[in-house]
Design a protein around this motif. Structure first.
Motif, PDB file in Angstrom:
ATOM      1  N   ASN B  16      50.588  36.325  37.559  1.00 37.48           N
ATOM      2  CA  ASN B  16      50.289  37.689  37.980  1.00 37.48           C
ATOM      3  C   ASN B  16      51.013  38.745  37.152  1.00 37.48           C
ATOM      4  OD1 ASN B  16      49.254  39.662  39.951  1.00 37.48           O
ATOM      5  ND2 ASN B  16      51.406  39.899  40.468  1.00 37.48           N
ATOM      6  N   TRP B  17      52.244  38.427  36.722  1.00 32.86           N
ATOM      7  CA  TRP B  17      53.116  39.466  36.178  1.00 32.86           C
ATOM      8  C   TRP B  17      52.946  39.694  34.690  1.00 32.86           C
ATOM      9  CZ3 TRP B  17      54.758  42.017  40.139  1.00 32.86           C
ATOM     10  CH2 TRP B  17      54.842  41.340  41.361  1.00 32.86           C
ATOM     11  N   TYR B  20      48.253  37.544  33.343  1.00 29.53           N
ATOM     12  CA  TYR B  20      47.098  38.163  34.013  1.00 29.53           C
ATOM     13  C   TYR B  20      47.045  39.644  33.627  1.00 29.53           C
ATOM     14  CZ  TYR B  20      43.572  39.178  37.552  1.00 29.53           C
ATOM     15  OH  TYR B  20      42.412  39.557  38.184  1.00 29.53           O
ATOM     16  N   ALA B  21      48.237  40.253  33.570  1.00 30.36           N
ATOM     17  CA  ALA B  21      48.315  41.659  33.152  1.00 30.36           C
ATOM     18  C   ALA B  21      47.906  41.797  31.684  1.00 30.36           C
ATOM     19  CB  ALA B  21      49.721  42.184  33.367  1.00 30.36           C
ATOM     20  N   ALA B  23      45.654  39.951  30.223  1.00 33.78           N
ATOM     21  CA  ALA B  23      44.190  39.877  30.232  1.00 33.78           C
ATOM     22  C   ALA B  23      43.605  41.225  30.677  1.00 33.78           C
ATOM     23  CB  ALA B  23      43.720  38.757  31.157  1.00 33.78           C
ATOM     24  N   ASP B  24      44.271  41.862  31.628  1.00 29.18           N
ATOM     25  CA  ASP B  24      43.847  43.208  32.049  1.00 29.18           C
ATOM     26  C   ASP B  24      43.976  44.203  30.897  1.00 29.18           C
ATOM     27  OD1 ASP B  24      43.135  42.524  34.574  1.00 29.18           O
ATOM     28  OD2 ASP B  24      44.858  43.437  35.584  1.00 29.18           O
ATOM     29  N   GLY B  27      41.357  44.057  28.504  1.00 34.70           N
ATOM     30  CA  GLY B  27      40.220  44.784  29.057  1.00 34.70           C
ATOM     31  C   GLY B  27      40.339  46.272  28.854  1.00 34.70           C
ATOM     32  N   THR B  28      41.467  46.847  29.249  1.00 37.20           N
ATOM     33  CA  THR B  28      41.614  48.306  29.118  1.00 37.20           C
ATOM     34  C   THR B  28      41.602  48.708  27.649  1.00 37.20           C
ATOM     35  OG1 THR B  28      43.930  47.885  29.616  1.00 37.20           O
ATOM     36  CG2 THR B  28      42.716  49.064  31.255  1.00 37.20           C
ATOM     37  N   ARG B  41      43.977  33.618  39.050  1.00 31.14           N
ATOM     38  CA  ARG B  41      45.278  34.287  39.129  1.00 31.14           C
ATOM     39  C   ARG B  41      46.225  33.483  40.009  1.00 31.14           C
ATOM     40  NH1 ARG B  41      47.226  39.860  41.881  1.00 31.14           N
ATOM     41  NH2 ARG B  41      45.753  39.289  43.493  1.00 31.14           N
ATOM     42  N   MET B  43      50.591  33.430  41.102  1.00 31.71           N
ATOM     43  CA  MET B  43      51.718  34.355  41.059  1.00 31.71           C
ATOM     44  C   MET B  43      52.639  34.032  39.890  1.00 31.71           C
ATOM     45  SD  MET B  43      50.978  36.516  43.202  1.00 31.71           S
ATOM     46  CE  MET B  43      52.420  37.555  43.295  1.00 31.71           C
ATOM     47  N   ALA B 111      52.915  41.059  29.364  1.00 28.78           N
ATOM     48  CA  ALA B 111      52.006  42.075  29.873  1.00 28.78           C
ATOM     49  C   ALA B 111      51.614  43.076  28.789  1.00 28.78           C
ATOM     50  CB  ALA B 111      52.661  42.816  31.040  1.00 28.78           C
ATOM     51  N   ALA B 112      52.365  43.107  27.686  1.00 32.24           N
ATOM     52  CA  ALA B 112      52.086  44.047  26.607  1.00 32.24           C
ATOM     53  C   ALA B 112      51.178  43.441  25.543  1.00 32.24           C
ATOM     54  CB  ALA B 112      53.400  44.505  25.975  1.00 32.24           C
TER      55      ALA B 112
END
Lengths: 663, 142
Positions: B16-17, B20-21, B23-24, B27-28, B41, B43, B111-112
């Motif tokens: 999740n942290w 998954y972020a 992959a988000d 997307g963005t 997903r 945790m 996440a980056a």
């Protein structure tokens, strides 16, 4: 009592997200497909599910159709899971009966061909998982009504003051001997040219005097335990060797101390003593003794001038490092930035030529409280011509790709100040683009530009002392291409000021670990959402403000600091906080009490206990300490441990639906 | 062996942290990658039970990706280290089942690193195309 699965009623809501999803995924087809899935009672699509009418649609169905599961196929759960959980709750459905299906970030935005097919698989998987979702009880625990603010720069000070004004206790921790941060080093501030000290020192004094603020300077946070609403932080208080309760700040000790070194506060341009306050307006106005430099400490009692001359007997060499533990409900991290050392770019001559200086060195040279009393003197003389080089290490693929956001403006300020103080001074700005975006900034640019500065658009390739003409002799020459006319240029000057990048603190990684935060690719601490959660972080109850999050000017830093204060106050003033509901549980019938979970849990949540009358011990999990990471569940050899909301059944159902075959 | 027209199916267990972020963020940032991957997903990567991986292969996935935070950055301190240990042990089981090493991928994606996530998927799809369908694959709906 176990739920009768025949009664499961799922509602699937497909969001168009304007054209973000609907432009790529066939939402009508997806809705029809969803309708055919097991236990799906209704499937609908709508332009914006997160909007008021979208939410109302879901609520109405829950109430009228008696839905007991909701699947929203839209954006990332990291974006809107809280929104739709509220929707469920409002309509009387347990918020954990919701599953989000990410068909935007992980489908429509990254695929073109096959997006609809993939969205179908994702929706089927979400519906399958939803089938097995169980209502969970969110527990609330009381919040400790106090806040820890880490870093005593302008961000930390402003956050602390606002929380303290709100009537809450604040621990303000600063690792340097005084609060004030970078801002107190500056001379004037753009675009209004307020004297930085004049606007910072009252804030520093207010923070020191506030009954709700406990100031801990020369101290560092070394450990953080606990969870949102209930943190325990351990703070290392370094020995000052001066008793804060006795010292009057008279300064005699500093006068009498015979041992000198370069002042960090003055960027090495002036001296300080072994016993020192970094600057005369320091808060608290109590000196510290530098143990590396102090001869009394280094040579076992030789010297002791400060001891002798302190009338109050405040000098105390018997002090030792102390560990202090504080309990707080929220934490604000305001640890600021480092200025890049431009000697890394050796062609620009920093450290090779004494008259190449950094912007912060110039701030000190220009400052009335600085080492030269505010007379601009570089390498022993007043410069008649100055080159200011922008974007040193910023907007540079080799160093930092980002813009440091303040350099254009302070470079204009420098030009203004130089022209004010040095008669007939020539100032050259070497810039890539002038970025003057703030309130009053463009006007300041127009004003400075009208004062006769020379703007040269181009990134200097080098600063050299090799003269190629009579005019260049004894000067520094800035070599550059003027990209507006496409011509090489050599500009001889007396002094070069570099505008180095604002960087993440060299220990940002350790700070991130300490507070369990993430870092962006640029090294700065990462916010939860770039737009909507600018100060919250992935770690609930921990907020980041100011330049710790990224380069910022003072107004933006202060705005963030106050945002952080509002977040912290909102959290602790609620009185209670929701605990993670998705924690580990043990099936005592399956548990053999092997203790594997106890061994591997980082949070000491499981313990092996003996139940009355049961010869086999079993694992018992402290729900307040469990973070729901699932390490124990994956390690449990008998499958006795299960993570609520991420049960084996739920995950395998998702997997099966994704594969399209039973597993 | 590059089987003509073969499109591998991958299931990714992402924490999740971080991943998954990531992959988000892909997307963005509109970084496209092949649609062959399906994300589940979790945790923490340390939550991934070996049974999930085995079941994924049993269900006919050609590849499994487990992605977590970089070592040292785990939101739960050391879940990723535990995941790593487990995955290494699991590889031995996969060998005995005749499944190649490349089918199970373990990656640390912060996440980056949106681009990093996309690259990982592209690379995995490429590797699986080389390997061909999993021996356990059954003909299924998409």
């Amino acid at each position: 009592m176990a739920e009768d699965k025949n009664n499961v009623k799922i509602g699937v809501y497909v969001c168009h997200c304007g054209s973000n999803i609907a432009g790529t995924v066939d939402v009508e087809e997806l809705t029809r497909f969803a309708q055919e899935q097991t236990a799906v009672a209704v499937a609908r699509n709508y332009k914006f599910m997160c909007s008021e009418p979208g939410q109302a649609l879901i609520k109405k169905d829950i109430e009228e159709l008696g839905l007991n599961r909701v699947v929203v196929a839209s954006c990332s759960p990291r974006m809107h899971e809280p929104t739709f959980r509220h929707v469920c709750e409002d309509a009387g459905l347990n918020p954990y009966q919701l599953d989000m299906c990410n068909i935007r970030e992980q489908c429509s935005w990254v695929h073109k061909d096959g997006a609809t097919e993939k969205a179908k698989a994702l929706v089927r998987a979400a519906a399958s998982r939803a089938y097995y979702l169980e209502p969970l009880e969110t527990r609330r625990v009381p919040v400790t009504p106090a806040v820890l603010v880490v870093g005593g720069g302008i961000a930390g000070i402003q956050a602390a003051l606002k929380i303290a004004d709100g009537g809450r206790k604040v621990y303000l921790v600063e690792r340097e001997p005084s609060i004030g941060g970078h801002m107190i080093q500056l001379d004037k501030t753009f675009p209004t040219l307020d004297c930085s000290a004049c606007i910072t020192t009252p804030k520093m004094a207010a923070a020191n005097a506030h009954p709700n603020i406990e100031l801990m300077t020369y101290s560092e946070v070394v450990n953080v335990q606990g969870y949102v609403g209930n943190f325990k932080a351990t703070i290392r208080r370094k020995p000052r060797y001066v008793d804060e309760s006795l010292c009057t700040g008279c300064g005699v000790c500093q006068e009498k101390c015979p041992w000198k070194t370069e002042s960090e506060f003055d960027c090495g341009l002036g001296p300080r003593k072994a016993i020192y306050t970094p600057f005369p307006q320091a808060v608290p106005n109590v000196p510290v003794i530098d143990p590396e430099l102090c001869v009394y400490i280094q040579k076992d009692g030789k010297c002791g001038a400060c001891l002798k001359f302190c009338e109050r007997g405040a000098v105390d060499f018997s002090q030792t490092e102390k560990m202090v533990e504080v309990e707080v409900g929220a934490i604000i991290v305001a640890t600021g930035y480092d200025l890049m050392d431009p000697s890394a770019i050796s062609r620009l001559g920093y450290k090779r030529f004494p008259n190449v200086i950094t912007s912060m060195e110039f701030e000190r040279l220009c400052n009335a409280t600085g080492p030269t009393g505010g007379h601009i003197t570089v390498d022993g003389r007043e410069p008649k011509s100055v080159a200011i080089i922008h974007c040193v290490g910023s907007r540079d693929q080799k160093y930092h790709t980002y813009c440091s956001r303040v350099c254009c403006m302070y470079a204009l300020k420098f030009a203004h100040l130089i022209q004010e103080k040095v008669e007939d001074a020539k100032v050259y700005q070497f810039y890539i683009d002038m970025r003057c975006y703030g309130k009053g900034y463009e006007e300041f640019y127009q004003r400075a530009a009208s004062e006769g500065i020379t703007f040269i658009r181009g990134k200097p390739s080098q600063v050299t002392d090799l003269a190629m003409s009579e005019e260049e002799k004894g000067k520094l020459v800035v070599v550059c291409e003027n990209t507006l006319v496409g011509r090489p240029l050599r500009v001889p000057v007396d002094t070069v000021i570099l505008c180095p990048a604002m960087e993440a603190r060299s220990d940002a990684k350790e700070v991130a670990r300490l507070f369990n935060l993430s870092q962006s690719a640029d090294g700065f601490l990462m916010e939860r959402h770039a737009k909507l959660e600018p100060v919250a972080t992935a770690n609930d109850g921990v907020f980041i403000v100011g330049c710790a999050q990224g380069p910022k000017d003072i107004p933006d830093t202060v705005a963030q600091a106050l945002a952080g204060a509002a977040e912290a106050l909102a959290l602790i003033d609620a009185g209670t906080v929701k605990l993670e509901a998705a924690t580990a549980t043990v099936s005592e019938a399956l548990c053999h009490g092997c203790g594997r979970c106890e061994e591997i849990c980082e949070f000491h949540a499981p313990t092996i206990v003996r139940r009355n009358g049961n010869p086999i011990p079993v694992s018992s999990i402290n729900q307040a300490m469990c973070k729901g990471c699932g390490a124990c569940a994956a390690a449990c050899p008998t499958g006795a441990i299960s993570i609520k909301h991420f049960t084996r059944q739920q995950i395998l159902a998702e997997l099966e639906a994704l594969s399209g075959v039973p597993v | 062996m590059n089987v003509n027209g073969f499109e591998p199916k991958i299931v990714a267990f992402t924490c999740n942290w971080c991943s998954y972020a990531a992959a988000d963020l892909a997307g963005t940032s509109r970084i496209h990658y092949p649609p062959n991957v399906r994300i589940i997903r979790v945790m923490c990567s340390g939550m991934v039970d070996p049974i999930y991986v085995l079941k994924a292969f049993e269900a006919g996935f050609d590849g499994v990706l487990v992605a977590g935070c970089h070592i040292g950055d785990c939101h739960y301190i050391s879940g990723n280290v535990k995941a790593q240990d487990r995955i290494e042990k699991l590889r031995r089981v996969l060998h005995t089942l005749g499944l190649e090493d490349e089918r199970l991928k373990l990656e640390w994606i912060s996440a980056a690193e949106g681009g990093g996530f996309a690259e990982t998927v592209k690379e995995h799809v490429g590797q699986l195309k080389e390997l061909g369908p999993s021996p356990f694959r059954k003909e299924t709906t998409p």
